[in-house]
Write an enzyme that holds these catalytic residues in place. Structure first.
Site, PDB file in Angstrom:
ATOM      1  N   ASP A   7       1.052  -1.355   0.123  1.00 38.13           N
ATOM      2  CA  ASP A   7       0.106   0.020  -0.033  1.00 38.13           C
ATOM      3  C   ASP A   7       0.944   1.178   0.031  1.00 38.13           C
ATOM      4  O   ASP A   7       2.116   1.191  -0.114  1.00 38.13           O
ATOM      5  CB  ASP A   7      -0.988  -0.137   1.354  1.00 38.13           C
ATOM      6  CG  ASP A   7      -0.301   0.229   2.629  1.00 38.13           C
ATOM      7  OD1 ASP A   7       0.830   0.294   2.605  1.00 38.13           O
ATOM      8  OD2 ASP A   7      -0.917   0.174   3.588  1.00 38.13           O
ATOM      9  N   HIS A   8       0.286   2.350   0.359  1.00 41.34           N
ATOM     10  CA  HIS A   8       1.175   3.736   0.380  1.00 41.34           C
ATOM     11  C   HIS A   8       2.403   3.620   1.326  1.00 41.34           C
ATOM     12  O   HIS A   8       3.339   4.061   1.252  1.00 41.34           O
ATOM     13  CB  HIS A   8       0.267   4.781   0.330  1.00 41.34           C
ATOM     14  CG  HIS A   8      -0.675   4.725   1.596  1.00 41.34           C
ATOM     15  ND1 HIS A   8      -1.684   3.804   1.691  1.00 41.34           N
ATOM     16  CD2 HIS A   8      -0.590   5.452   2.780  1.00 41.34           C
ATOM     17  CE1 HIS A   8      -2.345   4.052   2.951  1.00 41.34           C
ATOM     18  NE2 HIS A   8      -1.590   4.906   3.511  1.00 41.34           N
ATOM     19  N   GLY A  65       2.580  -0.470   6.263  1.00 38.77           N
ATOM     20  CA  GLY A  65       3.285   0.224   7.300  1.00 38.77           C
ATOM     21  C   GLY A  65       3.756  -0.689   8.247  1.00 38.77           C
ATOM     22  O   GLY A  65       5.235  -0.546   8.494  1.00 38.77           O
ATOM     23  N   GLY A  67       3.417  -4.122   8.196  1.00 38.97           N
ATOM     24  CA  GLY A  67       3.315  -5.443   7.842  1.00 38.97           C
ATOM     25  C   GLY A  67       2.083  -6.328   8.495  1.00 38.97           C
ATOM     26  O   GLY A  67       1.699  -7.341   7.996  1.00 38.97           O
ATOM     27  N   GLY A  69      -1.253  -5.489   8.466  1.00 37.74           N
ATOM     28  CA  GLY A  69      -2.533  -5.461   7.802  1.00 37.74           C
ATOM     29  C   GLY A  69      -2.372  -6.385   6.546  1.00 37.74           C
ATOM     30  O   GLY A  69      -3.404  -7.573   6.419  1.00 37.74           O
ATOM     31  N   MET A  70      -1.440  -6.259   6.217  1.00 40.10           N
ATOM     32  CA  MET A  70      -0.938  -7.451   4.603  1.00 40.10           C
ATOM     33  C   MET A  70      -1.009  -8.686   5.213  1.00 40.10           C
ATOM     34  O   MET A  70      -1.329  -9.869   4.806  1.00 40.10           O
ATOM     35  CB  MET A  70       0.387  -7.242   4.131  1.00 40.10           C
ATOM     36  CG  MET A  70      -0.001  -5.683   3.372  1.00 40.10           C
ATOM     37  SD  MET A  70      -0.720  -5.978   1.905  1.00 40.10           S
ATOM     38  CE  MET A  70      -0.329  -4.678   0.693  1.00 40.10           C
ATOM     39  N   HIS A  97      10.682 -23.091  10.060  1.00 44.51           N
ATOM     40  CA  HIS A  97       9.678 -23.642  11.257  1.00 44.51           C
ATOM     41  C   HIS A  97       8.361 -23.636  10.622  1.00 44.51           C
ATOM     42  O   HIS A  97       7.712 -24.254  10.722  1.00 44.51           O
ATOM     43  CB  HIS A  97       9.607 -22.665  12.488  1.00 44.51           C
ATOM     44  CG  HIS A  97      10.726 -22.907  13.426  1.00 44.51           C
ATOM     45  ND1 HIS A  97      10.793 -22.639  14.669  1.00 44.51           N
ATOM     46  CD2 HIS A  97      12.074 -23.738  12.901  1.00 44.51           C
ATOM     47  CE1 HIS A  97      12.118 -23.301  15.138  1.00 44.51           C
ATOM     48  NE2 HIS A  97      12.658 -23.656  14.450  1.00 44.51           N
ATOM     49  N   ARG A 131       8.900 -32.113  13.196  1.00 44.49           N
ATOM     50  CA  ARG A 131       7.848 -31.727  13.967  1.00 44.49           C
ATOM     51  C   ARG A 131       6.985 -30.458  13.263  1.00 44.49           C
ATOM     52  O   ARG A 131       5.894 -30.343  13.627  1.00 44.49           O
ATOM     53  CB  ARG A 131       8.403 -31.261  15.410  1.00 44.49           C
ATOM     54  CG  ARG A 131       9.294 -30.290  15.608  1.00 44.49           C
ATOM     55  CD  ARG A 131       9.819 -30.011  17.068  1.00 44.49           C
ATOM     56  NE  ARG A 131      10.643 -28.792  17.152  1.00 44.49           N
ATOM     57  CZ  ARG A 131      12.025 -28.963  16.913  1.00 44.49           C
ATOM     58  NH1 ARG A 131      12.555 -29.621  16.418  1.00 44.49           N
ATOM     59  NH2 ARG A 131      12.374 -27.483  16.928  1.00 44.49           N
ATOM     60  N   HIS A 132       7.759 -29.789  12.711  1.00 41.09           N
ATOM     61  CA  HIS A 132       7.285 -28.650  11.979  1.00 41.09           C
ATOM     62  C   HIS A 132       6.276 -29.090  11.067  1.00 41.09           C
ATOM     63  O   HIS A 132       5.181 -28.181  10.762  1.00 41.09           O
ATOM     64  CB  HIS A 132       8.344 -27.629  11.490  1.00 41.09           C
ATOM     65  CG  HIS A 132       9.198 -27.344  12.442  1.00 41.09           C
ATOM     66  ND1 HIS A 132       8.939 -26.691  13.701  1.00 41.09           N
ATOM     67  CD2 HIS A 132      10.467 -27.327  12.679  1.00 41.09           C
ATOM     68  CE1 HIS A 132      10.116 -26.341  14.376  1.00 41.09           C
ATOM     69  NE2 HIS A 132      11.219 -26.864  13.821  1.00 41.09           N
TER      70      HIS A 132
END
Ligand code: RB5
Length: 148
Positions: A7-8, A65, A67, A69-70, A97, A131-132
């Site tokens: 975004d902006h 801004g 990270g 929201g994305m 992981h 395990r991951h």
């Protein structure tokens, strides 16, 4: 091929990452936005994530801004594993992981040098499995139960 979007709040960093990718010959597809004029991160985030989900792109890089929201947008899509990443070690762990196929970056809190270090760590790391894998399968089960 990387899907990249912002975004902006992430536009300036997105353009610098593209410059870096151009220098290194790394392929990407830019899903916008196209200026630092105020806009809405879900528009561009979902476009890039859909390209990862349908395998048009291998991985995604989203920048807003913080990270966050994305990240929220990305994780609404089945099969997408994304988190906002602030440093090199976390970038590495995000792959090792969590096998994250999308990374979100906080455009207002890191500069291009930090972004490059984070991206190199994430891109260069290998998923550790074991395990991951079990934990990622548990996430898939949650998706099956809760997402249409
Ligand atoms: C936009 O002002 C800002 O809210 C956005 O870039 C992002 O940080 C949201 O999570």
């Amino acid at each position: 091929m990387f899907a990249i979007a912002s975004d902006h709040g992430g536009y300036a960093l997105k353009e610098e990452i593209k410059k870096y990718f151009d220098e290194k010959g790394i392929e990407y597809k830019d899903f916008g936005c196209d200026s630092d004029e105020r806009t809405d991160y879900p528009i561009y985030g979902q476009a890039a994530v859909k390209a990862v989900q349908n395998k048009e792109c291998d991985r995604g890089i989203l920048i807003c801004g913080t990270g966050f929201g994305m990240t929220m947008v990305a994780n609404k899509f089945k099969g997408i594993r994304c988190a906002s990443c602030w440093n090199e070690e976390v970038g590495k762990l995000l792959k090792e992981h969590n096998n994250a196929n999308v990374i979100a970056l906080p455009g207002r809190f890191i500069n291009i040098s930090q972004a490059v270090v984070i991206l190199r760590a994430w891109i260069g790391a290998e998923f550790l499995g074991g395990r991951h894998t079990d934990r990622l399968q548990m996430i898939e089960e949650i998706e099956k139960e809760n997402m249409k």
